[in-house]
Design an enzyme around this catalytic site. Structure first.
Site, short mmCIF file in Angstrom:
data_model
loop_
_atom_site.label_atom_id
_atom_site.label_comp_id
_atom_site.label_asym_id
_atom_site.label_seq_id
_atom_site.Cartn_x
_atom_site.Cartn_y
_atom_site.Cartn_z
N ALA A 43 -27.69 19.85 21.87
CA ALA A 43 -27.62 18.56 22.55
C ALA A 43 -28.49 18.55 23.81
O ALA A 43 -28.69 19.58 24.46
CB ALA A 43 -26.18 18.22 22.92
N THR A 64 -22.43 22.49 25.73
CA THR A 64 -23.07 21.41 25.01
C THR A 64 -22.60 21.42 23.56
O THR A 64 -22.17 22.44 23.03
CB THR A 64 -24.59 21.56 24.98
OG1 THR A 64 -24.92 22.79 24.30
CG2 THR A 64 -25.19 21.55 26.36
N ASP A 65 -22.73 20.26 22.91
CA ASP A 65 -22.71 20.28 21.46
C ASP A 65 -24.01 20.97 21.03
O ASP A 65 -24.95 21.11 21.81
CB ASP A 65 -22.64 18.85 20.90
CG ASP A 65 -22.05 18.81 19.49
OD1 ASP A 65 -22.07 19.85 18.81
OD2 ASP A 65 -21.58 17.74 19.08
N TRP A 66 -24.06 21.40 19.79
CA TRP A 66 -25.14 22.27 19.34
C TRP A 66 -26.49 21.57 19.37
O TRP A 66 -26.71 20.59 18.66
CB TRP A 66 -24.80 22.81 17.96
CG TRP A 66 -24.08 24.13 17.97
CD1 TRP A 66 -24.40 25.23 17.22
CD2 TRP A 66 -22.94 24.52 18.75
NE1 TRP A 66 -23.53 26.28 17.49
CE2 TRP A 66 -22.63 25.87 18.43
CE3 TRP A 66 -22.16 23.88 19.71
CZ2 TRP A 66 -21.59 26.57 19.01
CZ3 TRP A 66 -21.10 24.58 20.29
CH2 TRP A 66 -20.83 25.90 19.95
#
Length: 773
Positions: free
Chosen positions: A280, A276-278
């Site tokens: 997300a 994931t993006d941070w």
């Protein structure tokens, strides 16, 4: 031939055996893991974020420095001590490795990284080989510092010039983005460091990005927003992919099985893992089921939710096993898993030369009215804050802690230009005073605040014109995460900036002297209102720590500019189709934004469909200030001897390029294809390939070869959920930009269904898409 086939077969079998052995070892590891230990492998170790207090209702853990292993790295994995599984380190790095430059335990040593040109700058080189070398340099520094995965490159589409992170992205065109990305990824991974493609997918605006629902058609997704990722996956096999913050037609990207499993793995053959993006997404269990293998930076409530879901039977433990296998297949390639000792001494001397070359080859000459190149034995009046406080890159995760920065003023001094000392003194005093008024940033995600331009009265300018031979004015712009750009004072110049350019021009022209404007910007700006006042305009971009030296190389003619625009420069922002709905609408206008990072629920409808960038300007006959692919040189090139050869589905396009000028230079040859007419509306033409010549001396010729494929010429039919090719003539055009065609020829192709896909990522509402008819 039999011997060659036998060797290939042996190699192929060897690869299969190696993969089988790896999977067997990974299965043995998984069999020994408890449920809790498995969960540790699918989440990161968490983060602290300086400058954000818990009273601000911010996220628990967010991108920021980690004090473990590599200080300042974005994240780490957990160790599993009983199996001797080490931690793996992830670091930001779209423009250079982002880690802390100092460490308390080693007060006399520094850990700086090279600041390379930003993505929007690099893309203007149109040079896959250069991207490979830049990628290798990134890999060299990551390896030296013990970083296992670089959180880059980012290749989201420049859907709108106001996109806050356009400086981190390559282009408005997916073929250019995908091909360049492949070169970069192959370079990084040649050093034993994993690359991470991001942000997957349709993360094209920053406003409310964590709660934004992107509403987009299947065709636009397939042809524009997914295509670059598809090319990069198939041509470079990155070790990891980062899912984006936004929803796609109602489902978060990180929770979207259609996106992460059915398209990414099943259709494209992706072999790495997805992170994931941070912070997300919302639902850790749904993320696991979707094929989002690891959740970053990792939070305790995510671990608890996954454990509870397995115990309750709502999450099959075999899904965790699949995710872990995807992760460990890549982890086993890393420096940490192979016990490589980091030197903490990157090859900075080599890398700074790569950075300088990349900056020089990426700068775009937009205008030159008999002024460049300059003789360096002249007196220069150097105007503009950014001449002295030159901007190397953007803010946020794309920032770099660099050891030094060569400003434009320093670069010009390095090649012995005689800079007006009084003007320098006045600027330095002004900037020192004004910068002292700006409060320090609370955290790295905050945008840099730029000092407004210093204004000058006419008498002062007359004095400068009397005492100097030429004027140079540098216009600066910064960009960053979390927020998108403004129109006024960002895309459009301020009244003070317009007046400064106009006044300098008039005063210097009165004395038959020239004005050169340098654009130290990360993305597209408006030029129509002021460019007539400039005799030359050089787009320097945000070109990293060597920007000043690179500018000097071009101004004195040491290097002929060879950069070409990777995005269209519109006359005005309303000329871009997506401006109508960029950056989306808040669903509840009464809801207040408590935390800018989190934002509020919003929706952005991509009504322009496939008409992004030059595709829109072509189809609707909209004038641009500078077209896609545009860039001037100090020399001229002649195109001749076009040949199109087809062998099976492979199509090779050849031509001769001759330097007909008096100066050595490089040319970017762009291949556009106009499709046969059919029942479905198509762009007027599309970029299908490109190539850059080596440095050609005056009179020298070079044969260019661009290879494409019949299957790359198709379109996506939403009704049948398939890629198709229409029967008829396909016009191949070799061009120096998207509106200047030098050679043309046609070939005839038969109709075919290229590939049938599933119905995936389809919108839940009707989109009133833009159409020509």
């Amino acid at each position: 031939m039999k011997k060659v086939i036998l060797l290939l077969l042996i190699g192929f079998v060897g690869q299969i055996n190696a993969q089988t052995n790896t999977d067997d070892k990974i299965n043995e590891i998984i069999d020994q893991l408890s449920l809790e230990e498995k969960v540790y492998l699918v989440i990161g170790t968490g983060m602290n974020f300086p400058g954000l207090s818990s009273k601000e209702n911010g996220p628990e853990d967010i991108v920021g420095p980690t004090i473990d292993i590599v200080p300042g790295a974005a994240g780490t994995s957990y160790t599993i001590k009983k199996l001797n599984l080490p931690a793996v380190v992830f670091a930001d790095g779209p423009a250079g490795i982002r880690i802390d430059p100092t460490r308390k335990e080693f007060p006399n040593k520094t850990y700086y990284a090279t600041a390379f040109p930003t993505a929007s700058s690099l893309a203007s080189s149109w040079d896959i080989d250069l991207f490979y070398e830049v990628g290798r340099a990134f890999g060299n520094e990551a390896k030296a510092y013990g970083v296992d995965f670089l959180l880059g490159p980012a290749l989201n589409i420049h859907r709108n010039p106001l996109g806050g992170r356009n400086f981190e992205y390559y282009s408005e065109d997916p073929v250019l983005s995908g091909k360049l990305t492949s070169g970069f990824v192959n370079g990084i991974q040649s050093e034993g460091v994993g690359a991470t493609l991001k942000h997957f997918v349709a993360n094209n605006s920053e406003t409310n990005r964590l709660q934004l629902n992107t509403v987009v058609s299947e065709r636009a997704l397939r042809e524009i927003y997914l295509k670059g990722f598809e090319i990069a996956i198939k041509e470079s096999q990155p070790w990891s992919v980062m899912s984006s913050y936004n929803k796609i037609n109602g489902v978060y990207a990180s929770e979207n099985k259609d996106l992460l499993t059915k398209i990414l793995r099943d259709e494209w053959g992706f072999e790495g893992f997805v992170m994931t993006d941070w912070t997300a997404g919302k639902d850790a269990v749904s993320q696991m089921k979707a094929g989002n293998d690891i959740l970053m930076p990792g939070k305790t409530d995510q671990a608890s939710a996954i454990i509870e879901a397995v115990k309750s039977g709502t999450l099959d433990e075999s899904i965790l096993d699949i995710n872990i296998k995807n992760i460990l297949r890549q982890y086993q390639k890393t420096l940490s898993f192979n016990n490589k000792i980091c030197s903490n001494t990157p090859d900075f001397e080599v890398n700074k030369m790569v950075a300088r070359q990349a900056a020089t080859e990426s700068m775009v000459l937009l205008k030159n009215k008999d002024v460049l190149p300059l003789n360096n034995n002249i007196k220069v009046a150097l105007f503009g804050n950014a001449s002295y406080e030159t901007i190397a890159g953007g803010t946020g995760s794309g920032d770099v802690n660099k050891a030094y920065m060569v400003s434009i003023k320093e670069g010009l001094s390095n090649v012995a230009f005689q800079l007006d000392s009084g003007l320098i003194s006045d600027y330095e005093t002004f900037l020192k005073t004004e910068k002292a008024k700006i409060p320090p940033k609370k955290n790295f995600l905050e945008m840099d605040v730029l000092v407004p331009e210093k204004t000058w009265d006419i008498n002062y300018l007359k004095k400068m014109a009397e005492n100097n031979d030429v004027a140079i004015f540098t216009l600066g712009r910064t960009s960053g995460e979390v927020q998108d750009r403004n129109i006024e004072g960002d895309f459009v110049l301020t009244q003070d900036e317009l007046s400064i350019i106009k006044n300098i021009s008039e005063v210097f022209h009165t004395q038959n002297k020239k004005l050169i404007v340098l654009l130290n910007v990360g993305s597209v700006i408006e030029t129509k209102s002021w460019i007539q006042h400039a005799d030359a305009v050089l787009l320097t971009w945000l070109s990293g720590q060597e920007v000043g030296n690179a500018v000097a190389d071009i101004l004195i003619g040491k290097v002929s500019p060879s950069g070409k625009l990777s995005q269209t420069f519109p006359v005005q922002i309303s000329d871009v189709a997506s401006t109508k709905n960029f950056p989306g609408k808040v669903l509840d206008p009464n809801e207040k934004v408590i935390n800018a990072f989190r934002g509020v629920p919003s929706e952005e409808v991509y009504e322009e469909g496939i008409y992004v960038g030059y595709r829109y300007f072509d189809a609707f006959n909209v004038e641009s200030s500078f077209p896609f692919g545009f860039g001037l040189s100090y020399t001229n090139f002649e195109y001749s001897n076009l040949k199109i050869n087809r062998e099976g589905d492979a199509i090779t396009v050849e031509c001769d390029i001759k330097n007909t000028g008096k100066t050595a230079g490089k040319e970017v040859v762009q291949l556009y294809v106009k499709s046969a007419e059919g029942n479905i509306e198509k762009p007027v033409k599309e970029l299908k390939g490109f190539a850059k010549t080596p440095l050609l001396k005056a009179g020298e010729s070079y044969k260019i070869k661009i290879i494409t494929n019949v299957n790359d010429l198709g379109y996506y039919d939403t009704d049948s959920h398939s890629w198709k090719l229409d029967q008829g003539d396909y016009e191949f055009m070799l061009a120096s930009n998207s509106v200047t065609f030098n050679l043309k020829d046609k070939i005839s192709l038969e109709t075919r269904v290229i590939e049938t896909t599933q119905k995936l990522l389809s919108p839940k509402v009707t989109i009133n898409e833009l159409k020509k008819m």
